[in-house]
Scaffold this motif. Structure first.
Motif, PDB file in Angstrom:
ATOM      1  N   GLY A 262       0.647  -1.348   0.063  1.00  0.00           N
ATOM      2  CA  GLY A 262      -0.033  -0.152   0.001  1.00  0.00           C
ATOM      3  C   GLY A 262       0.686   1.126  -0.041  1.00  0.00           C
ATOM      4  O   GLY A 262       0.251   2.305  -0.625  1.00  0.00           O
ATOM      5  N   LEU A 263       1.944   1.336   0.765  1.00  0.00           N
ATOM      6  CA  LEU A 263       2.660   2.692   0.719  1.00  0.00           C
ATOM      7  C   LEU A 263       3.477   2.882  -0.610  1.00  0.00           C
ATOM      8  O   LEU A 263       3.720   3.848  -0.963  1.00  0.00           O
ATOM      9  N   ARG A 264       3.665   1.654  -1.637  1.00  0.00           N
ATOM     10  CA  ARG A 264       4.125   1.875  -2.926  1.00  0.00           C
ATOM     11  C   ARG A 264       3.074   2.542  -3.721  1.00  0.00           C
ATOM     12  O   ARG A 264       3.324   3.076  -4.667  1.00  0.00           O
ATOM     13  N   HIS A 265       1.667   2.393  -3.206  1.00  0.00           N
ATOM     14  CA  HIS A 265       0.555   3.201  -4.201  1.00  0.00           C
ATOM     15  C   HIS A 265      -0.006   4.159  -3.399  1.00  0.00           C
ATOM     16  O   HIS A 265      -1.326   4.801  -3.502  1.00  0.00           O
ATOM     17  N   ARG A 266       0.780   4.745  -2.585  1.00  0.00           N
ATOM     18  CA  ARG A 266       0.138   5.837  -1.807  1.00  0.00           C
ATOM     19  C   ARG A 266      -0.447   7.118  -2.418  1.00  0.00           C
ATOM     20  O   ARG A 266      -1.319   7.700  -2.150  1.00  0.00           O
ATOM     21  N   ASP A 267       0.042   7.274  -3.721  1.00  0.00           N
ATOM     22  CA  ASP A 267      -0.502   8.154  -4.732  1.00  0.00           C
ATOM     23  C   ASP A 267      -1.870   8.078  -5.053  1.00  0.00           C
ATOM     24  O   ASP A 267      -2.669   9.123  -5.554  1.00  0.00           O
ATOM     25  N   GLU A 268      -2.383   6.945  -4.766  1.00  0.00           N
ATOM     26  CA  GLU A 268      -3.680   6.535  -5.123  1.00  0.00           C
ATOM     27  C   GLU A 268      -4.816   7.000  -4.035  1.00  0.00           C
ATOM     28  O   GLU A 268      -6.034   6.915  -4.083  1.00  0.00           O
TER      29      GLU A 268
END
Length: 99
Positions: free
Chosen positions: A74-80
């Motif tokens: 999830g931290l890799r996709h925080r921009d979402e």
């Protein structure tokens, strides 16, 4: 008041400390370390918790390991993540009446 007399029994330690096996630093016991960890406590909806437990069971991982892996992803996709709708923290309260 009467006191009972009780015989004191003394036991001898038949095993000497010198005879016991000593651990050495080179021999490790237990599972290897996963590195430094931090404890995070949060409340999640029960449906999400049930789904997380099912995923952990399917992978034969612990609940904690599964949650940590999903947080890492999830931290890799925080921009979402959606933008916050209101600012966090303490705000000024409206003053309608004078005291």
């Amino acid at each position: 008041m009467r006191y009972r007399r009780v015989a004191h029994v003394h036991f001898r330690n038949s095993a000497k400390m010198a005879d016991m096996a000593k651990r050495t630093a080179a021999r490790s016991v237990g599972r290897p370390s996963k590195g430094p960890r931090d404890v995070i406590v949060t409340r999640v909806p029960t449906d999400d918790s049930a789904e997380l437990r099912e995923e952990a069971a399917a992978r034969d991982w612990s609940f904690s390991e599964t949650a940590a892996a999903l947080i890492r992803i999830g931290l890799r996709h925080r921009d979402e993540l959606p933008a916050p709708s209101k600012p966090h923290g303490q705000q000024e309260l409206p003053m309608n009446k004078a005291s």
